[in-house]
Design an enzyme around this catalytic site. Structure first.
Site, mmCIF file in Angstrom:
data_model
loop_
_atom_site.group_PDB
_atom_site.id
_atom_site.type_symbol
_atom_site.label_atom_id
_atom_site.label_comp_id
_atom_site.label_asym_id
_atom_site.label_seq_id
_atom_site.Cartn_x
_atom_site.Cartn_y
_atom_site.Cartn_z
ATOM 1 N N LYS A 159 41.815 14.853 16.296
ATOM 2 C CA LYS A 159 41.809 13.448 16.690
ATOM 3 C C LYS A 159 41.996 12.588 15.454
ATOM 4 O O LYS A 159 41.197 12.633 14.520
ATOM 5 C CB LYS A 159 40.490 13.111 17.382
ATOM 6 C CG LYS A 159 40.365 11.650 17.762
ATOM 7 C CD LYS A 159 39.108 11.376 18.556
ATOM 8 C CE LYS A 159 39.008 9.901 18.889
ATOM 9 N NZ LYS A 159 37.802 9.563 19.632
ATOM 10 N N LYS A 201 45.336 14.290 19.699
ATOM 11 C CA LYS A 201 45.251 12.896 20.109
ATOM 12 C C LYS A 201 45.531 11.980 18.930
ATOM 13 O O LYS A 201 44.940 12.193 17.880
ATOM 14 C CB LYS A 201 43.845 12.641 20.641
ATOM 15 C CG LYS A 201 43.582 11.230 21.053
ATOM 16 C CD LYS A 201 42.157 11.073 21.431
ATOM 17 C CE LYS A 201 41.913 9.594 21.630
ATOM 18 N NZ LYS A 201 40.556 9.248 21.775
HETATM 19 C C1 PBG Z 1 35.816 7.611 21.792
HETATM 20 C C2 PBG Z 1 37.215 7.636 22.260
HETATM 21 C C3 PBG Z 1 38.311 6.823 21.893
HETATM 22 C C4 PBG Z 1 39.371 7.194 22.723
HETATM 23 C C5 PBG Z 1 38.931 8.222 23.527
HETATM 24 N N1 PBG Z 1 37.602 8.498 23.217
HETATM 25 C C6 PBG Z 1 38.417 5.698 20.959
HETATM 26 C C7 PBG Z 1 38.145 5.831 19.538
HETATM 27 O O1 PBG Z 1 38.039 6.912 18.974
HETATM 28 O O2 PBG Z 1 37.983 4.760 18.940
HETATM 29 C C8 PBG Z 1 40.731 6.561 22.736
HETATM 30 C C9 PBG Z 1 41.516 6.722 23.991
HETATM 31 C C10 PBG Z 1 42.687 5.816 24.109
HETATM 32 O O3 PBG Z 1 43.070 5.091 23.191
HETATM 33 O O4 PBG Z 1 43.276 5.826 25.202
HETATM 34 N N2 PBG Z 1 35.575 8.057 20.521
#
Ligand code: PBG
Length: 330
Positions: free
Chosen positions: A200, A253
């Protein structure tokens, strides 16, 4: 008159039937996971300004939406909760009567066959918006890795107790998969799989999500725990570690700017790979389509096919419902 021998690639492109016969990648409804946002209250249905067509809904409305998702044949939803109250430790994330726990119970009662995946993270629940416990340091602050682990484990267990079919940790703390796996096993949830947000990135593509989930950090940013988007060897290492610690499936992601990482992960690992076509990717398409600059339906099809072609088995996407509708019509 051409005299040199020409390789006739176009022979198999002549008609749609021929093209269909030689198509290497096809989307199916089983590839899709639909993310949903749940808020406190009743009869709440608030459209997210930067994500047209995406709503923050209360539990009653969530159930109705989920019924539609299931009717379309989409196998799974991924739930995000916006709590009533936020505090420093994100307590509502692991409260048995928290927003997610209530939502999961309602969904499993109303639509038992729909797979409910819960996001395991503290950022929507903490007053400061970070994904873990914040500690002051002489030079500022730090997100305390090990102090966060216990809270993440409690969150995952309480979600499983509410009926979550899969838990999906997205916090990016080190060691979380191991701690969550152990806690699930010890509490009678050995059968609940972990879908780890393994690679991520610290990405600007999450902007619209943070509006939807009210989870933007109040100070600092997430770069000390989410990955540097410049790195792909490190992404593979993150995935390998999460698998060693017990993840059943892994996620890359965002998706579209990270197809190289999806492709590498596909070659390297034997587990199911999910890709998250995130909020910013959705917002870009919606905005361009609204301006009349892109054909939304065709673009969405192309993007999701590319993500699958790169090697994703599952695609988490806010476009899931429209794609499922189109698949039905075919
Ligand atoms: C929580 C999380 C996030 C997303 C999914 N889980 C945001 C972040 O890390 O700030 C993003 C999903 C999206 O942008 O559609 N940590």
């Amino acid at each position: 008159m051409v005299t040199f021998p020409i390789v006739r690639m176009r022979r198999l492109r002549r008609t749609e039937t021929l093209r269909q016969m030689v198509r290497e990648t096809t989307l199916t409804v089983h590839d899709l996971i639909y993310p949903m946002f749940v808020v406190p209250g009743e009869k709440q249905r608030q459209e997210v300004a930067s994500m047209p067509g995406v709503f923050r809904v209360s539990v009653d409305e969530l159930v109705r939406d989920a019924e539609e998702v299931a009717r379309l044949g989409i196998p799974a939803v991924l739930l995000f909760g916006i709590p009533e109250r936020k505090d420093e430790w994100g307590s509502e994330a692991y409260d048995e009567n928290g927003i997610i726990q209530r939502a999961v119970r309602a969904l499993k009662r109303a639509v038992p066959d729909l797979v409910v995946i819960t996001d395991v993270c503290l950022c929507e629940y903490t007053s400061h918006g970070h994904c873990g416990v914040v500690r002051e340091t002489p030079s500022g602050f730090e997100v305390d890795n090990d102090a966060t682990l216990e809270l993440l484990a409690k969150t995952a267990v309480s979600q499983a107790a509410a009926g979550a079919d899969i838990v999906a940790p997205s916090d990016m703390m080190d060691g979380r998969i191991k701690v969550i796996r152990e806690a699930l096993d010890e509490n009678g949830f050995a059968h609940v799989p972990i879908l780890s947000y393994a690679a991520k990135m610290a990405s600007a593509f999450y902007g619209p999500f943070r509006e939807a989930a009210e989870s933007a950090p109040k100070f600092g940013d997430r770069r000390s725990y989410q990955m540097d988007f410049a790195n792909k060897r490190e992404a593979l290492r993150e995935i390998a570690l999460d698998l060693e610690e017990g993840a059943d499936m892994v996620m890359v992601k965002p998706a579209l700017a990270y197809l190289d990482i999806i492709a590498l992960a596909r070659e390297r690992f034997e587990v199911p790979i999910a890709a998250y076509n995130v909020s910013g990717e959705y917002a870009m398409v919606k905005a361009a389509a609204k301006m009349g600059w892109l054909d939304e339906e065709r673009i969405v099809w192309e993007i999701l096919t590319a993500i699958k072609r790169a090697g994703a088995d599952l695609i988490i996407t806010y476009f899931a419902k429209e794609v499922a509708q189109r698949l039905r019509a075919q």
